[in-house]
Design an enzyme around this catalytic site. Structure first.
Site: not given
Length: 273
Positions: A131, A165, A235, A258, A268
């Site tokens: 990110r 995050k 990304r 993730h 994806y």
């Protein structure tokens, strides 16, 4: 008064970006719209009718309603009210934006068009999956050339360093050849600085993603006549490349930060052979 009290009691627990968003929602929108009512006067229909008049995205509306929800939850648990109207106001549905990754020819054109630190920054972004907030916070002590990897430990939002995050955002990422090449070139320029990527105009760390978007990203795409996509699509491009070449989705999820591969499958899935 309830909104102000809730904000005052909880602000120390939030990151700077969250505080800014809540502050804006409360003082710019919620208080002007509902501040004149007693807590017991606000009804679900009043809130629903108001949201139908707004011309902003559903996601933004949900974010604005967040402080109102939490204020009413607090008032209900403190027994200031007998009924919580926000329990009957559901969040609006939000459509997930489809990834729109760059093609190999576009990636090559963008990287070759840029020079110096700007080229290194964008090349590394394409081949690291970070990110932007993680990218501009990367430090040389986070780079492990000997073991061909780097560590994502912090992010930078609104000029301030913060944790990543999510808990899973703190991770170890393997260095892809393109990312390693970008770092090796950047090392020649900023090895004596703590931060890896600097704004070449001032030779200081980037404060946020906005200067990168304005000074580097948008001009490059315009010059090359490449349809605009925001920098976050780099990304998405990283993930789609790894999946298309057959890399394990679980491993890709770990590289992206993730928790599990559910998000990778959801976002994806069409790139997984």
């Amino acid at each position: 008064e309830a909104l102000k009290g809730w904000f005052s009691r909880n602000r120390k627990r939030w990151e700077a970006s969250t505080t800014r968003d809540y502050e804006s929602a409360i003082w710019s929108t919620l208080i002007p719209q509902f501040g004149k009512f007693y807590l017991t006067e606000l009804t679900p229909s009043m809130i629903k009718e108001w949201t139908t008049t707004l011309t902003i995205s559903n996601k933004r509306i949900n974010n604005i309603l967040g402080p109102l929800r939490q204020t009413y939850d607090e008032a209900f648990h403190d027994e200031l009210i007998d009924i919580n109207p926000m329990q009957r106001v559901k969040n609006l549905s939000v459509v997930q934006r489809e990834p729109n990754p760059f093609r190999s020819g576009e990636i090559e054109a963008i990287i070759n068009h840029l020079q110096g630190q700007e080229r290194n920054l964008i090349q590394f972004a394409f081949w690291s999956g970070l990110r932007t907030s993680e990218l501009i916070a990367l430090r040389w002590k986070d780079i492990d050339f000997d073991n061909n990897r780097f560590y994502v430990r912090i992010a930078k939002v609104l000029g301030r360093h913060k944790t990543t995050k999510t808990t899973n955002g703190e991770r170890t990422v393997d260095l892809q050849p393109g990312a390693r090449e970008a770092l090796m070139n950047q090392y020649l320029v900023t090895q004596h600085h703590e931060t890896v990527f600097l704004d070449p105009l001032h030779n200081l760390p980037w404060t946020s993603d906005q200067p990168i978007r304005r000074k580097v990203w948008i001009p490059a795409l315009k010059t090359l006549d490449i349809p605009y996509r925001n920098p976050y699509q780099m990304r998405h491009t990283f993930a789609s490349i790894l999946l298309s070449r057959g890399d394990n989705p679980m491993w890709v999820a770990s590289q992206m930060g993730h928790k599990d591969w559910g998000m990778v499958r959801k976002v994806y899935g069409r790139w997984i052979p």
